[in-house]
Write an enzyme that holds these catalytic residues in place. Sequence first.
Site, PDB file in Angstrom:
ATOM      1  N   PHE A 183       0.803  -1.234   0.000  1.00  7.60           N
ATOM      2  CA  PHE A 183       0.000   0.000   0.000  1.00  7.60           C
ATOM      3  C   PHE A 183       0.833   1.281   0.000  1.00  7.60           C
ATOM      4  O   PHE A 183       0.321   2.351  -0.304  1.00  7.60           O
ATOM      5  CB  PHE A 183      -0.954   0.010   1.215  1.00  7.60           C
ATOM      6  CG  PHE A 183      -0.276   0.373   2.521  1.00  7.60           C
ATOM      7  CD1 PHE A 183       0.004   1.704   2.819  1.00  7.60           C
ATOM      8  CD2 PHE A 183       0.101  -0.602   3.430  1.00  7.60           C
ATOM      9  CE1 PHE A 183       0.652   2.044   4.023  1.00  7.60           C
ATOM     10  CE2 PHE A 183       0.752  -0.276   4.612  1.00  7.60           C
ATOM     11  CZ  PHE A 183       1.032   1.058   4.914  1.00  7.60           C
ATOM     12  N   LYS A 216      -1.030  -7.279  -9.290  1.00  7.03           N
ATOM     13  CA  LYS A 216      -2.035  -7.401  -8.215  1.00  7.03           C
ATOM     14  C   LYS A 216      -1.697  -6.307  -7.204  1.00  7.03           C
ATOM     15  O   LYS A 216      -0.851  -6.472  -6.337  1.00  7.03           O
ATOM     16  CB  LYS A 216      -1.935  -8.801  -7.578  1.00  7.03           C
ATOM     17  CG  LYS A 216      -3.208  -9.310  -6.913  1.00  7.03           C
ATOM     18  CD  LYS A 216      -3.757  -8.407  -5.835  1.00  7.03           C
ATOM     19  CE  LYS A 216      -3.007  -8.505  -4.545  1.00  7.03           C
ATOM     20  NZ  LYS A 216      -3.444  -7.493  -3.539  1.00  7.03           N
ATOM     21  N   GLU A 252      -5.009  -3.986  -2.055  1.00  3.86           N
ATOM     22  CA  GLU A 252      -6.442  -3.680  -2.028  1.00  3.86           C
ATOM     23  C   GLU A 252      -6.727  -2.375  -1.272  1.00  3.86           C
ATOM     24  O   GLU A 252      -7.820  -1.823  -1.348  1.00  3.86           O
ATOM     25  CB  GLU A 252      -7.243  -4.847  -1.445  1.00  3.86           C
ATOM     26  CG  GLU A 252      -6.937  -5.209   0.012  1.00  3.86           C
ATOM     27  CD  GLU A 252      -5.733  -6.152   0.167  1.00  3.86           C
ATOM     28  OE1 GLU A 252      -4.728  -5.983  -0.536  1.00  3.86           O
ATOM     29  OE2 GLU A 252      -5.824  -7.054   1.022  1.00  3.86           O
ATOM     30  N   SER A 307       5.063  -7.061   3.445  1.00  2.86           N
ATOM     31  CA  SER A 307       5.603  -7.422   4.766  1.00  2.86           C
ATOM     32  C   SER A 307       6.398  -8.728   4.677  1.00  2.86           C
ATOM     33  O   SER A 307       6.171  -9.542   3.773  1.00  2.86           O
ATOM     34  CB  SER A 307       4.443  -7.590   5.745  1.00  2.86           C
ATOM     35  OG  SER A 307       3.603  -8.637   5.289  1.00  2.86           O
ATOM     36  N   CYS A 364       9.777   1.388   3.556  1.00  2.00           N
ATOM     37  CA  CYS A 364      10.651   0.282   3.963  1.00  2.00           C
ATOM     38  C   CYS A 364      12.076   0.768   4.151  1.00  2.00           C
ATOM     39  O   CYS A 364      12.924   0.023   4.625  1.00  2.00           O
ATOM     40  CB  CYS A 364      10.595  -0.830   2.938  1.00  2.00           C
ATOM     41  SG  CYS A 364      11.224  -0.290   1.357  1.00  2.00           S
ATOM     42  N   GLU A 404       8.973  -4.376  13.179  1.00  2.00           N
ATOM     43  CA  GLU A 404       8.689  -3.249  12.277  1.00  2.00           C
ATOM     44  C   GLU A 404       7.434  -2.530  12.759  1.00  2.00           C
ATOM     45  O   GLU A 404       6.382  -3.154  12.914  1.00  2.00           O
ATOM     46  CB  GLU A 404       8.470  -3.771  10.853  1.00  2.00           C
ATOM     47  CG  GLU A 404       8.221  -2.655   9.867  1.00  2.00           C
ATOM     48  CD  GLU A 404       8.082  -3.134   8.421  1.00  2.00           C
ATOM     49  OE1 GLU A 404       7.446  -4.173   8.190  1.00  2.00           O
ATOM     50  OE2 GLU A 404       8.596  -2.425   7.536  1.00  2.00           O
TER      51      GLU A 404
END
Length: 484
Positions: free
Chosen positions: A149, A173, A176, A226, A281, A375
Site C-alpha cells: 500500500f 495485483k 487492495e 511485509s 521500507c 517493524e
Amino acid sequence: MKYPAVSNYLNGSFVVDDLPALDVFDPSVGQVISRVPLSSPREVNRAVESARAAFAGWSSTPIKERVQVFYRYKALLERHIDELTALVTEENGKIASEARAEVLKSAELTEFACSLPQIIPGEVLEVSRGVECRIDRYPLGVVAAITPFNFPNMVPNWSIPNAIALGNCLILKPSELVPLSAGRIAELLREAGLPEGVLQIVHGGKEAVEAICEHPGIQAISFVGSTKVAKIVYRRGTATLKRVLALGGAKNHLIVMPDADLEMTASNVVASMSGCAGQRCMAASVMVAVSKTDHIIRCMVEHAGRMVPGKDIGPVISAESKARIERYIAEAEAGGAEVLVDGRKVTVPGREGGYYLGPTIIDRVTPDMRIAQEEVFGPVLVIIRSRDVDEALAVENASPYGNAASVFTESGGTARYVMERASAGMVGVNVGVPVPREPFSFGGWNESKFGVGDITGRGSIEFWTKAKKMTTKWNREAGVNWMS
Ligand code: NAD
C-alpha cells in the site's frame, strides 16, 4: 463515493464483474472513496489466458520497438503528474510533495527501462579459433507483480517497465488498500500504445495472491510487502517452481556518531523517520546514538516538534494501523522508555476522522524491547544508546531484517568501518534514506528479501529474463578439437 468502483483490467479493457468487494478509504479523512473487487482464481486465470495470447507478439517485437511505448509512457506520467499526485495523496494519504516525488520516481524507473536496449546487448567472444560463444536474453513469459500500500504508483513501476520492456507480459495485483493508481497506470500505458494483454490488473487480496502463486501459467513473481507475506509468497511460488523475488519488511538502523554534523544529521534523521508518515521500507526506525550525542537528539526533538500533522506529515493508512503503532509506543513507555516527542492524540482541524500521528521520538529504549525489534511502520523513531561503534553495530547486526543502514559521521574511517560491517543490502553515509537510484539496483538482505537478484536497475535484468548460451562454428579451419 468520489470514484466509481474499481475494475479489473483484462485484455486491454476494464471488466465489471459481480465480485465481492471492499471499501477503499481516504486515510486523511477516514471516508470511503471507492470499492475494490476481490478477485478469485477465475479472474487470475482469465488474466493468464490473455497474457499468454499476447506473449508471442510482444516477445517477438524487437526491444528497441518495445521501449518506444515507455518513452511515451514517461511523457504521459510527466504530463499527468498533478492528477497522479492527487490520486496517490487521496488513496494513500501522503502529503502532496511526497506523492509528487513518488510519481517522479516512476518516471525515473521508466527512463531506465528505455535505456535497456543500450544495456543488454548480448556478450560475444571468439572462444577458440573460428568458434564463437554468445549470450542472448529471453523473456520468461507471463509474470506477476504483487505490491503493497505504501507506494501505489512507484512500487508497481518497479516491475512494470523493466519486466515488460524485456518482453514479458505482466499481471499486476495491487494492494487492495490503494487500488486507484494502478488503473490510471494501465490507462496511460494503453494510451502509450501498449498492446492488449501485455499488462493485466487483477485486484484483490489473499485469494488472488494465492491463485497467482499456484497458477502453472505464471513463470515468475515479484512481491513487495511485509516479511510475513513475503515468506508465504516465496514458499508457495517456488513450490510450484516459479522464480520468485520477494521483498519484505524492514527495521532500519541509523548509527549516529558524536562527531556528526549537527544540523544535517538532525534534519536527515527526522526526515527519514517521518517521511511518508514512517511508512517506507527505507525509513529510519532505530537510531543508535553512540556516546555523547545529546546535542544532536535535542536538535532532532526541535525539528520533530515543528512538524505540523496534515501539512508536513500525512496520516497512516488505517485506523488499525494507527492503533497498532500507539500500542507499541504505550508498551515502550510502560517498559521504562522516555517519550521525547509524542505524536499521539493529534488532530487535524477539518480532518478529525483522519488517521494522523505526529512524529514520535522515544529515548532510552533497550534492544530487548518489542519496539526495538519489530517493524512499527509509522512515524516512530526509537533511540538506543551505545558506548562505541562496535556496540552500535552489534545492535544493528542482531536485527533479523536487513534493508537499510546508515552512519552519520565526519570520519571517513568510521564511515567505511560501518559500511563494511552493517548487515543490510543498502547502506549510506550521512544519508537518511539510502535508496540507490538507477542504474543501481534496489534490494535488501536477510528477512528483507527472499530470492536472488534485485527488483530494479541492472539487478532486475537477470530476474526478468533467461539467458541462452549459443556456441557456433562457421570457419572450417577451426577443424576438430576437444570442443567438437
Ligand atoms: P502486506 O504484506 O500486508 O501486503 C502486500 C501484498 O500482499 C498486498 O498486495 C496484499 O493484498 C497481499 N497480502 C496481504 N496479506 C496476504 C496473505 N495473508 N496472503 C497472501 N497475500 C497477502 O504489506 P503492506 O501492509 O501492504 O505494506 C507494508 C509492508 O511492505 C511493510 O512491511 C514494508 O516494509 C513493506 N515494504 C517493503 C519494501 C521493500 O522494498 N522491502 C517496499 C515497500 C514496502
